[in-house]
Scaffold this active site. Structure first.
Site, PDB file in Angstrom:
ATOM      1  N   ASP A   1       0.815  -1.205   0.000  1.00 17.88           N
ATOM      2  CA  ASP A   1       0.000   0.000   0.000  1.00 17.88           C
ATOM      3  C   ASP A   1       0.853   1.262   0.000  1.00 17.88           C
ATOM      4  O   ASP A   1       1.912   1.326   0.634  1.00 17.88           O
ATOM      5  CB  ASP A   1      -0.898  -0.008   1.240  1.00 17.88           C
ATOM      6  CG  ASP A   1      -1.783   1.221   1.342  1.00 17.88           C
ATOM      7  OD1 ASP A   1      -2.598   1.428   0.424  1.00 17.88           O
ATOM      8  OD2 ASP A   1      -1.646   1.974   2.323  1.00 17.88           O
TER       9      ASP A   1
ATOM     10  N   GLU B   1       1.211  -0.446  -5.119  1.00 18.46           N
ATOM     11  CA  GLU B   1       0.258   0.621  -5.389  1.00 18.46           C
ATOM     12  C   GLU B   1       1.073   1.908  -5.440  1.00 18.46           C
ATOM     13  O   GLU B   1       1.403   2.486  -4.405  1.00 18.46           O
ATOM     14  CB  GLU B   1      -0.816   0.709  -4.303  1.00 18.46           C
ATOM     15  CG  GLU B   1      -1.917   1.707  -4.661  1.00 18.46           C
ATOM     16  CD  GLU B   1      -2.375   2.580  -3.503  1.00 18.46           C
ATOM     17  OE1 GLU B   1      -3.353   3.313  -3.681  1.00 18.46           O
ATOM     18  OE2 GLU B   1      -1.746   2.554  -2.440  1.00 18.46           O
TER      19      GLU B   1
END
Length: 650
Positions: free
Chosen positions: A314, A367
């Site tokens: 993330d 990401e």
């Protein structure tokens, strides 16, 4: 209460003075600190080890000693670790570390390496044994073949607390969720599930992105063994499982990592480097060896102990840039005066190198939302070493385009075509994730312009374009049946919508897209290679009609894709073809079974040797309004019936 600390550690290769485990024991566990840190139950009690180098004293409090402090001993190797055995501490017991900082203030802290945490709002750690008998041997043996870059990958992103619940609103257990998800993904054709973070987090509304228990799956849905059974069940059904992992920041909750021994231990002391203004959280100090070891050990832990098939990392962009979400004067440049976080770069390269050395058949997925180069390229070529990267540029451009009224799309053709310019610069996943259906953005369905019919046709068109575009696929739960309301973590999906024809049609379309995506190599073989993609011309160029070719290897067939991005049908569009002959209409989003108007090509078109735009052949194709048509020179079975021709339905 009298101390029951042991004089020896049965797991150590040797013992130092005063009964301390030898430094060799810890040096041999580089990147595997979960084997020695935290609480480890044995027949003679439980060993506790914690890192608190600046603490004056450290002890353990728990259910086994009526929450009275039993001291640990500081190791004499300079590591800053404290260790000891408590004879009557058993698996299942709750505990915390009681830490006295250098100024004499006592703090009660959860174990950073705890394998299980107390159910929120409780914050204690639990002694836990991770023993589990796995039954996914066939999946694990063949995982490398199933997950190769040349294989189809269609990922279903799930938030476990809101996918489904009991009728009274209670959470389902990991095992119950596994049974239902396995059936759903099998029916819909998804190859993988991606779980939003399941590491323990005190605030449910953080969706798991504010982690306090990095080695503990949230107890909201059951025990660690329940989560193992979840992964095991999906593997036995041939479905991979990715985990959303958060090494970018952590919350400032006083019971967790923040100022663990009274100092900035895991974070930076200076808030210009250690505090994240956008998320009101703390940033890991990637320049510190022990912090890097903690995080890399954690990544290996989830892959080893829970058999996850990859990690979606993330907020990588927030790690790479020192000025991320900061104004002038709120950040400190690096030694060269730039905004690149060199410590984070080295950490990510070390992370990916280590993971792939241990598990070459998993995926590390970034990401990352900027143009940072070579994110998914090997470290020895100067890259960050990820296996794949979310294509946030494609997502933003595509959703902006598909939100425009149909009439205005004529002037924005570059938005929808631009992704082809950089489609092969990285190994991309095309994400339509949870972030696109929250905070007032509306659902994917509601963002489509037009009346109800046009909205559903536009959504099917979006999915057809996405599944035909180079790159692996990711769709957030609810998107597969046209969830009408935007997602909220406090309620389940609107499963009753499946009873409505338009929503059922979207679900049928997704299932058929996944089936053809897997059966037709042209749609997945060269997802990361420009050799598998070409724009192809039409006889009369229109900016709102996309026509492109997907190729596979010799004998595996090709696919011609036509996307009509307006509500005006094209009854006889002449499209260039790579070869003459019969081309099968393997998918048409306007089929009646999907809720469409039924405009099609009777299941096939005939390409003649009439050149168009330098291509050797062409065919007249009936292209439906807001429709995607996929033609292939290789016949494959589909669940959709052949479509009627355009003229017969006027």
């Amino acid at each position: 209460m009298t101390s029951q600390l042991s004089e020896t550690d049965p797991h150590a290769s040797g013992n130092g003075p005063a009964g301390e485990p030898s430094r060799q024991r810890y040096a041999s566990h580089h990147h595997r600190q979960f084997e020695v840190m935290g609480a480890h139950p044995t027949d003679q009690g439980t060993w506790f080890t914690v890192w608190a180098p600046n603490a004056h004293n450290v002890g353990v409090i728990g259910a086994f000693n009526n929450w009275h402090c039993e001291p640990l001993r500081r190791m004499d190797d300079g590591s800053g670790r404290w260790t000891g055995r408590i004879a009557n501490a058993r698996a299942g017991d709750c505990y915390k570390y009681r830490v006295e900082n250098a100024w004499g203030h006592w703090m009660d802290k959860a174990d950073p390496y705890a394998f299980r945490m107390e159910h929120p709002p409780g914050t204690a750690s639990q002694v836990w044994d991770l023993a589990y008998d796995w039954n996914d041997g066939e999946w694990m043996r063949t995982r490398g073949q199933r997950q190769g870059h040349e294989q189809p990958m269609s990922i279903y992103e799930v938030h476990l607390g809101s996918w489904q619940r009991e009728e009274d609103g209670r959470f389902l257990n990991y095992r119950e969720l596994a049974q239902r998800l396995a059936v759903h993904c099998h029916n819909m054709g998804f190859t993988h599930v991606e779980l939003m973070p399941v590491a323990e987090h005190p605030f449910y509304g953080s969706w798991g992105y504010q982690v306090t228990g990095y080695f503990a799956p949230t107890s909201r849905y059951g025990t660690p063994q329940d989560l193992m059974a979840f992964v095991d069940t999906l593997h036995q059904q041939g479905i991979g499982v990715f985990l959303d992992w958060v090494p970018s920041h952590f919350p400032a909750d006083p019971h967790a990592l923040a100022r663990f021994d009274g100092t900035a231990l895991y974070e930076h002391e200076d808030p210009r480097r250690g505090f994240h203004p956008e998320w009101n959280s703390l940033i890991f100090n990637y320049g510190r060896y022990e912090v890097r070891d903690f995080l890399i050990s954690n990544a290996l832990f989830w892959l080893e102990k829970y058999h996850f098939d990859g990690l979606r990392v993330d907020a990588v962009a927030s790690m790479l840039y020192l000025d991320y979400a900061r104004r002038h004067g709120e950040w400190i440049p690096n030694q060269h005066g730039g905004n690149q976080n060199h410590d984070a770069v080295r950490f990510l390269q070390d992370l990916n190198t280590t993971i792939y050395a241990h598990y070459p058949d998993v995926h590390m997925i970034a990401e990352e939302s900027t143009a940072w180069p070579a994110v998914s390229r090997p470290v020895h070529f100067g890259g960050l070493g990820f296996g794949m990267k979310w294509n946030m540029g494609w997502m933003n451009d595509t959703l902006r385009y598909f939100s425009r009224p149909h009439f205005y799309r004529h002037w924005h053709g570059d938005d929808i075509r631009f992704s082809a310019v950089y489609a092969f610069h990285e190994n991309f996943i095309l994400p339509l994730s949870h972030d696109e259906v929250v905070y007032g953005k509306g659902s994917l369905l509601r963002r489509q312009p037009g009346d109800e019919w046009q909205r559903f046709a536009g959504l099917r068109n979006l999915y057809g374009y996405m599944w035909a575009h180079p790159g692996k696929k990711l769709l957030f739960m609810g998107g597969e049946f046209g969830q009408y309301e935007e997602w909220h973590h406090e309620r389940t999906l609107d499963w009753h919508l499946w009873a409505r024809p338009f929503h059922a049609g979207v679900a049928r379309w997704i299932a058929d897209l996944n089936a053809v995506y897997k059966q037709l190599p042209a749609l997945h073989r060269h997802d990361f290679d420009g050799e598998g993609f070409s724009w192809i011309p039409c006889e009369r160029h229109e900016s709102t009609i996309l026509t492109f070719l997907r190729r596979a290897g010799p004998g595996e067939g090709s696919a011609v894709v036509i996307c009509n991005l307006t509500a005006e049908p094209r009854p006889a569009l002449r499209v260039a073809m790579p070869e003459a002959g019969e081309w099968h209409e393997v998918l048409n989003s306007d089929a009646a079974v999907y809720g469409g108007s039924g405009i099609g090509n009777l299941g096939r078109v005939q390409a003649s040797p009439q050149p168009v735009g330098g291509w050797p052949a062409s065919a007249l194709v009936a292209v439906p309004p807001l429709g995607t048509v996929i033609l292939s020179n290789r016949p494959i079975p589909t669940t959709a019936p052949p479509q009627g021709d355009f003229h017969a339905r006027q």
